[in-house]
Enzyme design. Structure first.
Site, short mmCIF file in Angstrom:
data_model
loop_
_atom_site.label_atom_id
_atom_site.label_comp_id
_atom_site.label_asym_id
_atom_site.label_seq_id
_atom_site.Cartn_x
_atom_site.Cartn_y
_atom_site.Cartn_z
N SER A 111 -36.58 18.11 -83.80
CA SER A 111 -38.09 18.20 -83.31
C SER A 111 -38.50 17.12 -82.56
O SER A 111 -37.76 16.42 -81.99
CB SER A 111 -38.94 18.39 -84.50
OG SER A 111 -40.32 18.87 -84.19
N ASN A 112 -39.79 16.75 -82.44
CA ASN A 112 -40.23 15.72 -81.81
C ASN A 112 -41.73 15.12 -82.47
O ASN A 112 -41.88 15.99 -83.32
CB ASN A 112 -40.28 15.80 -80.21
CG ASN A 112 -41.20 16.99 -79.94
OD1 ASN A 112 -42.41 17.01 -80.15
ND2 ASN A 112 -40.76 18.17 -79.62
#
Ligand code: CTP
Length: 210
Positions: A21-22
């Site tokens: 993810s981020n």
């Protein structure tokens, strides 16, 4: 208008507990949802996992993966006048997700990643008389890449920003339209920039011709 907004990160699971993810906070998309509601628009907010609350009055659809974000967008886009893509969509997914939890073996582990679907580009293909405003997160050749994405995703305008703003309260953006030039530069809190962008959208992008 009825405006579709994508926000937050998406997650791509490697196994049942770990994901790619981020650090997107969702703040920009949520601020835009609030600004759009304040201006009298109807908002559908399609959001990846974030820890902030959605503004009152918008319809929130919570998603986790890029594919879920895509399916939710396609389903809702038909009823909308335009879309603003602020989501920091995870561009890669694991080719073969492992069931359960990957256990350590003492060896290195190689994961094969494949690209996920480009949500905004797909909406761009289906756009018809609707408008599309994208965001471009660029660390190098910023202006060139933003213009390339504007065309790739069939956007009416694209908001260029940099990785430093990804989980910050403040932002600094250039707005580029199909003239390929920077037509606005705004910086300040995401709330302030969201209001300026919504005001620009109201002035320049019409409701759908039905
Ligand atoms: N976007 C999307 N679906 C993806 C990737 C991006 O809808 N799979 C949208 C983003 O929400 C944003 C725009 O496309 O509005 C540009 O996103 P960005 O991350 O800057 O670029 P990418 O298209 O992912 O390209 P790259 O990672 O190569 O820079």
């Amino acid at each position: 208008m009825h405006i579709l907004i994508t926000a937050g990160p998406t997650r791509e699971y490697l196994d049942d507990v770990r994901y790619l993810s981020n650090a997107s906070s969702g703040r920009m998309g949520y601020a835009l949802a609030a600004a759009a509601i304040d201006r009298g628009h109807t908002v559908t907010l399609i959001s990846g996992p974030v820890s902030i609350s959605a503004p009152a009055g918008c319809h929130v659809i919570a998603v986790e993966s890029t594919q879920q974000m895509y399916e939710a967008c396609v389903e809702r886009f038909a009823d909308c006048d335009g879309v603003i893509g602020t989501a920091a969509v995870c561009d890669y997914t694991i080719k073969n997700r492992i069931a359960g939890k990957i256990s350590k073996t003492g060896q290195s582990l190689t994961l094969e990643l494949v690209e996920t679907i480009d949500v905004l580009a797909e909406l761009g293909r289906q756009k018809g008389t609707r408008w599309i405003v994208g965001f471009a997160l660029e660390s190098q050749d910023a202006r060139y890449n933003a213009v390339r994405k504007l065309y790739q995703k069939n956007c009416d305008a694209i908001v260029l920003n940099s990785p430093q703003v990804i989980s910050s309260e403040e932002t600094s953006v250039d707005l580029i339209d199909q003239s390929e030039s920077v037509i606005e530069h705004w910086s300040g809190s995401k709330t302030t920039v969201a209001r300026l962008l919504m005001s620009w959208i109201d002035e320049h992008l019409p409701g759908r011709i039905r």
